[in-house]
Design an enzyme around this catalytic site. Structure first.
Site: not given
Length: 190
Positions: A67, A70, A88, A92
């Site tokens: 995470d 990226d 993203d 998440d």
């Protein structure tokens, strides 16, 4: 809180970003990799297997690493995008809910506490999204952003106290929600 360390860690994070960018794989690819590890972690938690807390926690930490990757890849390649930011953010939330559902199904904590942790975690994110709409930035506001919450789940879970990890998440997410609401209310310009 961890977001506030980013400036200190910037040189190291940039090196990591450059390393992963050198593969030629896009930031969105690494976003999918992070989601994949989170979903596998959730499944492991949900299975309630022997050493499930350790395996699930390690997979969750790996997911958190990707995470971070990226965003770093997007920055060092100069290919940040609204689409990437959206993916993203959505991934998440999907991964966080999946992790809590895995904990719930695996029976590692009281169901009402897990549901409260999910609810408060989503409300923390919702508070940020609503504040973003009115141009009030909340990154770094609050003691329990997503990274902190998932670190608590992973680390406290690995040592065998997932029920306490969920209680800690409930507390820090609740405090963060209140901190964000107060910060936003004070900064709204009518």
């Amino acid at each position: 809180m961890l977001n506030n360390l980013r400036e200190t860690l910037r040189p190291t994070l940039e090196k990591i970003g450059k390393g992963f960018a050198s593969t030629g794989l896009s930031a969105n690819f690494w976003t999918f990799v992070g989601l994949g590890f989170a979903l596998v972690s959730a499944v492991v938690y949900g299975m309630g297997i022997e050493f499930g807390l350790i395996i699930g926690g390690i997979l969750l930490l790996v997911s958190g690493f990707f995470d971070m990757v990226d965003g770093q890849v997007a920055r060092v390649t100069g290919k940040t995008s609204k689409k990437g930011e959206y993916l993203d953010s959505m991934f998440d939330k999907i991964s966080e809910v999946a992790i809590f559902l895995g904990i719930l199904v695996g029976g590692y904590a009281e169901p009402y506490l897990v549901l409260l942790a999910i609810t408060l975690s989503l409300l923390v994110s919702y508070a940020r999204a609503k504040s973003d709409i009115i141009n009030i930035k909340l990154q770094g506001i609050g003691i329990g952003e997503r990274a902190e919450r998932l670190l608590v789940i992973a680390i406290v879970g690995i040592i065998g106290f997932m029920d306490y990890a969920v209680i800690i998440v409930v507390i820090i997410a609740g405090i963060t929600l209140i901190q964000r609401m107060i910060f936003t209310a004070k900064n709204i310009k009518e």
